[in-house]
Design an enzyme around this catalytic site. Structure first.
Site, PDB file in Angstrom:
ATOM      1  N   CYS A   2       0.779  -1.052  -0.036  1.00  0.00           N
ATOM      2  CA  CYS A   2       0.015  -0.055  -0.267  1.00  0.00           C
ATOM      3  C   CYS A   2       0.866   1.285   0.051  1.00  0.00           C
ATOM      4  O   CYS A   2       1.945   1.335   0.411  1.00  0.00           O
ATOM      5  CB  CYS A   2      -0.862  -0.040   1.235  1.00  0.00           C
ATOM      6  SG  CYS A   2      -1.800  -1.277   1.322  1.00  0.00           S
ATOM      7  N   ARG A  27       5.246  -0.157  -6.230  1.00  0.00           N
ATOM      8  CA  ARG A  27       5.086  -1.092  -4.826  1.00  0.00           C
ATOM      9  C   ARG A  27       4.117  -2.118  -4.892  1.00  0.00           C
ATOM     10  O   ARG A  27       4.233  -3.081  -4.139  1.00  0.00           O
ATOM     11  CB  ARG A  27       4.656  -0.161  -3.671  1.00  0.00           C
ATOM     12  CG  ARG A  27       5.744   0.897  -3.240  1.00  0.00           C
ATOM     13  CD  ARG A  27       5.047   2.018  -2.549  1.00  0.00           C
ATOM     14  NE  ARG A  27       5.095   1.471  -1.244  1.00  0.00           N
ATOM     15  CZ  ARG A  27       6.011   1.493  -0.028  1.00  0.00           C
ATOM     16  NH1 ARG A  27       6.931   2.297  -0.236  1.00  0.00           N
ATOM     17  NH2 ARG A  27       5.599   1.033   1.123  1.00  0.00           N
ATOM     18  N   TRP A  77      -3.203  -2.559  -1.242  1.00  0.00           N
ATOM     19  CA  TRP A  77      -2.709  -4.068  -1.742  1.00  0.00           C
ATOM     20  C   TRP A  77      -3.403  -5.071  -0.882  1.00  0.00           C
ATOM     21  O   TRP A  77      -3.378  -5.004   0.640  1.00  0.00           O
ATOM     22  CB  TRP A  77      -1.321  -4.187  -1.691  1.00  0.00           C
ATOM     23  CG  TRP A  77      -0.719  -5.549  -2.053  1.00  0.00           C
ATOM     24  CD1 TRP A  77      -0.235  -5.953  -3.042  1.00  0.00           C
ATOM     25  CD2 TRP A  77      -0.280  -6.692  -1.199  1.00  0.00           C
ATOM     26  NE1 TRP A  77       0.182  -6.987  -3.345  1.00  0.00           N
ATOM     27  CE2 TRP A  77       0.124  -7.641  -2.229  1.00  0.00           C
ATOM     28  CE3 TRP A  77      -0.469  -6.965   0.252  1.00  0.00           C
ATOM     29  CZ2 TRP A  77       0.599  -8.793  -1.702  1.00  0.00           C
ATOM     30  CZ3 TRP A  77      -0.019  -8.168   0.539  1.00  0.00           C
ATOM     31  CH2 TRP A  77       0.313  -9.174  -0.335  1.00  0.00           C
ATOM     32  N   ASN A 103      -1.972   2.298   6.073  1.00  0.00           N
ATOM     33  CA  ASN A 103      -1.215   0.997   5.375  1.00  0.00           C
ATOM     34  C   ASN A 103      -1.117   0.157   7.064  1.00  0.00           C
ATOM     35  O   ASN A 103      -0.627   1.033   8.054  1.00  0.00           O
ATOM     36  CB  ASN A 103       0.312   1.651   5.206  1.00  0.00           C
ATOM     37  CG  ASN A 103       0.077   2.292   3.873  1.00  0.00           C
ATOM     38  OD1 ASN A 103      -0.849   2.087   3.126  1.00  0.00           O
ATOM     39  ND2 ASN A 103       1.189   2.607   3.377  1.00  0.00           N
ATOM     40  N   GLY A 104      -0.939  -1.013   6.936  1.00  0.00           N
ATOM     41  CA  GLY A 104      -0.662  -1.991   8.188  1.00  0.00           C
ATOM     42  C   GLY A 104      -1.708  -2.688   8.485  1.00  0.00           C
ATOM     43  O   GLY A 104      -2.781  -2.708   7.444  1.00  0.00           O
ATOM     44  N   GLU A 486      18.457 -17.438  -7.243  1.00  0.00           N
ATOM     45  CA  GLU A 486      18.244 -16.051  -7.714  1.00  0.00           C
ATOM     46  C   GLU A 486      17.784 -15.881  -9.059  1.00  0.00           C
ATOM     47  O   GLU A 486      16.742 -15.384  -9.337  1.00  0.00           O
ATOM     48  CB  GLU A 486      19.415 -15.074  -7.507  1.00  0.00           C
ATOM     49  CG  GLU A 486      19.158 -13.725  -7.979  1.00  0.00           C
ATOM     50  CD  GLU A 486      17.996 -13.057  -7.361  1.00  0.00           C
ATOM     51  OE1 GLU A 486      17.221 -13.375  -6.168  1.00  0.00           O
ATOM     52  OE2 GLU A 486      17.644 -11.776  -7.795  1.00  0.00           O
ATOM     53  N   LYS A 490      13.731 -15.005 -10.315  1.00  0.00           N
ATOM     54  CA  LYS A 490      13.392 -13.985 -11.259  1.00  0.00           C
ATOM     55  C   LYS A 490      12.581 -14.475 -12.254  1.00  0.00           C
ATOM     56  O   LYS A 490      11.641 -13.839 -12.600  1.00  0.00           O
ATOM     57  CB  LYS A 490      14.686 -13.638 -12.012  1.00  0.00           C
ATOM     58  CG  LYS A 490      15.830 -12.675 -11.301  1.00  0.00           C
ATOM     59  CD  LYS A 490      15.422 -11.327 -10.914  1.00  0.00           C
ATOM     60  CE  LYS A 490      14.553 -11.189  -9.561  1.00  0.00           C
ATOM     61  NZ  LYS A 490      15.414 -10.805  -8.479  1.00  0.00           N
ATOM     62  N   GLU A 493       8.925 -14.830 -10.614  1.00  0.00           N
ATOM     63  CA  GLU A 493       8.137 -13.755 -10.279  1.00  0.00           C
ATOM     64  C   GLU A 493       7.525 -12.857 -11.507  1.00  0.00           C
ATOM     65  O   GLU A 493       6.559 -12.398 -11.205  1.00  0.00           O
ATOM     66  CB  GLU A 493       8.875 -12.918  -9.244  1.00  0.00           C
ATOM     67  CG  GLU A 493       9.933 -12.386  -9.413  1.00  0.00           C
ATOM     68  CD  GLU A 493      10.579 -11.461  -8.307  1.00  0.00           C
ATOM     69  OE1 GLU A 493       9.987 -11.217  -7.184  1.00  0.00           O
ATOM     70  OE2 GLU A 493      11.836 -11.231  -8.417  1.00  0.00           O
ATOM     71  N   HIS A 509      19.849 -36.352  -6.043  1.00  0.00           N
ATOM     72  CA  HIS A 509      18.983 -36.754  -4.687  1.00  0.00           C
ATOM     73  C   HIS A 509      17.590 -36.532  -5.080  1.00  0.00           C
ATOM     74  O   HIS A 509      16.868 -36.478  -3.990  1.00  0.00           O
ATOM     75  CB  HIS A 509      19.577 -36.187  -3.625  1.00  0.00           C
ATOM     76  CG  HIS A 509      21.180 -36.486  -3.475  1.00  0.00           C
ATOM     77  ND1 HIS A 509      21.622 -37.812  -3.018  1.00  0.00           N
ATOM     78  CD2 HIS A 509      22.295 -35.663  -3.566  1.00  0.00           C
ATOM     79  CE1 HIS A 509      22.747 -37.662  -2.699  1.00  0.00           C
ATOM     80  NE2 HIS A 509      23.389 -36.442  -3.239  1.00  0.00           N
ATOM     81  N   LYS A 608       6.728  -4.332  -4.381  1.00  0.00           N
ATOM     82  CA  LYS A 608       8.230  -4.133  -4.318  1.00  0.00           C
ATOM     83  C   LYS A 608       8.779  -4.245  -2.898  1.00  0.00           C
ATOM     84  O   LYS A 608       9.650  -4.867  -2.677  1.00  0.00           O
ATOM     85  CB  LYS A 608       8.278  -2.714  -4.936  1.00  0.00           C
ATOM     86  CG  LYS A 608       9.655  -2.132  -4.904  1.00  0.00           C
ATOM     87  CD  LYS A 608      10.636  -3.052  -5.930  1.00  0.00           C
ATOM     88  CE  LYS A 608      12.183  -2.753  -5.912  1.00  0.00           C
ATOM     89  NZ  LYS A 608      12.911  -3.960  -6.375  1.00  0.00           N
TER      90      LYS A 608
HETATM   91  O1  M6R Z   1      13.433  -4.840   0.202  1.00  0.00           O
HETATM   92  P1  M6R Z   1      13.966  -6.257   0.423  1.00  0.00           P
HETATM   93  O2  M6R Z   1      15.320  -6.431   0.024  1.00  0.00           O
HETATM   94  O3  M6R Z   1      13.991  -6.288   1.919  1.00  0.00           O
HETATM   95  O4  M6R Z   1      12.959  -7.076  -0.122  1.00  0.00           O
HETATM   96  C1  M6R Z   1      13.028  -8.400   0.123  1.00  0.00           C
HETATM   97  C2  M6R Z   1      12.047  -9.257  -0.761  1.00  0.00           C
HETATM   98  O5  M6R Z   1      10.652  -8.905  -0.934  1.00  0.00           O
HETATM   99  C3  M6R Z   1      12.500  -9.018  -2.306  1.00  0.00           C
HETATM  100  O6  M6R Z   1      14.055  -9.278  -2.444  1.00  0.00           O
HETATM  101  C4  M6R Z   1      11.505  -9.758  -3.451  1.00  0.00           C
HETATM  102  O7  M6R Z   1      12.022 -11.109  -3.266  1.00  0.00           O
HETATM  103  C5  M6R Z   1      12.004  -9.305  -4.835  1.00  0.00           C
HETATM  104  N1  M6R Z   1      10.570  -9.407  -5.471  1.00  0.00           N
HETATM  105  C6  M6R Z   1      12.782 -10.262  -5.411  1.00  0.00           C
HETATM  106  O8  M6R Z   1      12.963  -9.860  -6.890  1.00  0.00           O
END
Ligand code: M6R
Length: 613
Positions: A2, A27, A77, A103-104, A486, A490, A493, A509, A608
């Site tokens: 949010c 965000r 959100w 927010n929260g 990683e 990517k 997501e 395994h 984000k």
């Molecule tokens: O802002 P942060 O680095 O704490 O965020 C952590 C994760 O939410 C963030 O890395 C998320 O996994 C990304 N979408 C990865 O691309």
């Protein structure tokens, strides 16, 4: 997640609020809304829309209202209640004289709602936020001021909030309060701004104050007064916002993600610029220099983070153990406080976060604080909550990262951990020569990244072949195992294709059962000390007809006889190799998602900055 924007001044608030919401779109959100009071103080208006801010903007264009120079706005959100106009913010009281954005999460909202319903308040949404509006309204009805009513309401709620409230009864102020959800007040000339993220303030003002947990602010056009929940006035430090407008715009790139992948030539450089002491073979990190000795004498280094930042922590584990000789543990921040973590004052804890606002990481910090460990923040966003909660730390200097999929923050986090490894290593057993070698290799990275980015067309062509893939397997060993994780993250997501990262040797395994001619397997196989072993894993995949895409060293010609596609990149020392090997994987995920026609910068369901636990 949010986002909140507020404005009070002499200008028309509507375009400022809409522009602010657009800056917070990255965000992640599902609906948006705006609430304003007209300048003649006679009218209030709330407009909400499901979907994008541009839809809200269209609705707002048809708004017939005398100019408004006070308003609040929100991107939601969904947590409690589905995405819908009714559930979007601002929420309001019965006669629409009071608006609130939040927010929260209000944890005890069901009990408050039951009590308010009994008292005759009617609810029109399924949100937890709506209880706050009616609770504040109940105190206003008893004659309390808006500020006092917010204070009284907040003393009854449990949970987290970053909120703004405006009321027709006191139309010259915005009341702002924070507990666990970031807020910043932007200071203008005869005007003030409120936002959950400084990005909404850029271009309007370069001066701001960060609101801390437990603070309530009364903001008028000419001044702001910060007080504690018990009404004690608090003096605040004014900060300068150093980010420029062009840093948060897309420029000529079709997506922020692509821009940020290309920016790595400079962001990696910015992360080590001014921090290398070549003659002494060490690093100079102002944020931790004064406590470097204490870190070097730690019994253990504990790294805690989420998502991509957690992957950076995994690479850092290899670096720190190799060069400092101190045992390292890496924890998911989201799991940290659900164990009984053995952390003592002899340990140093690093909290890694791009945004510096991740709720799980903040919660892990709070748990660690109770155990007296040294708390260090490794953040990208200057002035963020994690940076401010830490005793010391290092900013990664990647510049604003807008794309939801983290790219340049990851490589900058790795640069910073390489520097920390050298700094702490030199205080222990790392030799001058070895320290200098790492630093020289660091300095050579931007040119090598430039070279890798020239492979963009080749990687796009490979992506074309796999647009319809249902799964991907990513394999890597040693330093490149976290890169496999990683790369898979990517792909998942932004392309919504199932992908898994594995240590290459673990494949036999279990995951080997998945391999057939329909399974693309991405193997990170630079010519390093584990190369021969990785080649054996490639053979195992080949024997089961898997399709192999290798990330390989530029001088490796033999690998072409084994794999279906090879992406050849320059070499560096092992510890820095992840900074290079990850870039083709970022590009591959990007191109697959674009070819599938997906919203690369704002993938579905994702935010984000994840500010709820
Ligand atoms: O802002 P942060 O680095 O704490 O965020 C952590 C994760 O939410 C963030 O890395 C998320 O996994 C990304 N979408 C990865 O691309």
């Amino acid at each position: 997640m949010c986002g909140i924007v507020g404005y009070i001044g002499e200008k028309n608030s509507i375009p400022i609020l809409i522009e602010g919401l657009k800056r917070l779109e990255y965000r992640g959100y599902d609906s948006a809304g705006i609430g304003i009071i007209s300048n003649d103080k006679k009218e209030t208006r709330v407009i909400k829309s499901l979907g994008k801010v541009s839809k809200l903007e269209e609705k707002v264009e048809h708004l017939v209202i005398d100019n408004s120079s006070i308003g609040i706005a929100h991107t939601r959100w969904a947590t409690h209640g589905e995405p819908s106009e009714a559930n979007a913010h601002p929420h309001f009281n019965k006669d629409e004289s009071l608006y609130l954005v939040h927010n929260g999460i209000i944890e005890n909202y069901t009990e408050i709602k039951a009590k308010l319903t009994k008292d005759g308040f009617e609810f029109v949404s399924q949100t937890d936020t709506e209880v706050l509006v009616h609770l504040i309204d109940s105190f206003l009805a008893k004659g309390s001021s808006l500020l006092k009513s917010v204070q009284l309401a907040l003393s009854e709620v449990r949970g987290t909030y970053g909120l703004c409230a405006i009321s027709k009864t006191e139309p010259d102020k915005i009341i702002v309060a924070r507990k666990g959800s970031p807020l910043v007040v932007g200071i203008g000339d005869g005007e003030h701004f409120v936002a959950s993220d400084v990005n909404a303030l850029i271009g309007h003002t370069s001066r701001c104050v960060y609101i801390e947990d437990g603070e309530i602010v009364e903001v008028t056009k000419d001044k702001f007064t910060v007080s504690s929940i018990d009404n004690e006035e608090i003096l605040k430090e004014v900060h300068e916002i150093s980010v420029e407008l062009d840093e948060i715009s897309k420029g000529d790139y079709p997506h922020y993600m692509l821009k940020e992948i290309y920016e790595q030539v400079n962001s990696v450089h910015d992360s080590f610029r001014g921090r290398i002491l070549m003659d002494e073979g060490t690093a100079k990190l102002d944020g931790i220099d004064r406590i470097a000795e204490r870190i070097a004498n730690s019994k253990r280094l504990v790294l805690s983070a989420c998502g991509t930042s957690w992957h950076a922590g995994l690479v850092a584990e290899y670096m720190l153990e190799q060069f400092t000789g101190i045992p390292v543990e890496v924890d998911y921040a989201s799991e940290f406080r659900y164990r009984n973590p053995i952390v003592t004052k002899e340990d140093s804890m690093f909290f890694i976060s791009q945004s510096g606002e991740t709720a799980d990481t903040l919660a892990a910090m709070k748990e660690a604080k109770r155990r007296d460990a040294l708390m260090l923040g490794i953040c990208n966003v200057v002035g963020s909550s994690i940076a401010r909660e830490s005793e010391a730390g290092v900013y990664v200097h990647a510049g604003p990262e807008i794309g939801v999929a983290s790219t340049k923050a990851f490589t900058s986090q790795l640069v910073v951990f390489a520097l920390i490894s050298v700094l702490i290593g030199r205080k222990r057993h790392l030799s001058l020569i070895d320290g200098q070698e790492i630093l020289r290799e660091l300095e050579s990275l931007p040119k090598k990244i430039e070279q890798i980015l020239k492979l963009n067309n080749q990687i796009e062509a490979i992506a074309e072949k796999f647009v319809n893939a249902k799964n991907f397997l990513y394999l890597g060993r040693g330093y490149n195992f976290p890169v496999a994780l990683e790369g898979a993250l990517k792909m998942k997501e932004i392309s919504y294709i199932h992908a898994e990262g594995y240590p290459a040797a673990e494949m036999k395994h279990g995951p080997i059962a998945l391999i057939d001619e329909n399974m693309p397997v991405i193997v990170i196989a630079p010519k390093d000390s584990v190369y021969e072993k990785v080649i054996t894993n490639i053979e195992e995949v080949k024997a089961r007809k898997g399709v192999i895409i290798a990330i390989a060293s530029e001088n490796d010609n033999e690998i072409d006889n084994l794999v279906d596609y090879s992406i050849k990149i320059p070499d560096t020392i092992r510890m820095l190799m992840p900074i290079l090997t990850v870039i083709p994987l970022q590009l591959l995920a990007y191109h697959v998602a674009v070819k599938k026609g997906l919203n690369v910068d704002q993938p579905r369901n994702l935010a984000k900055s994840v500010t709820v636990e």
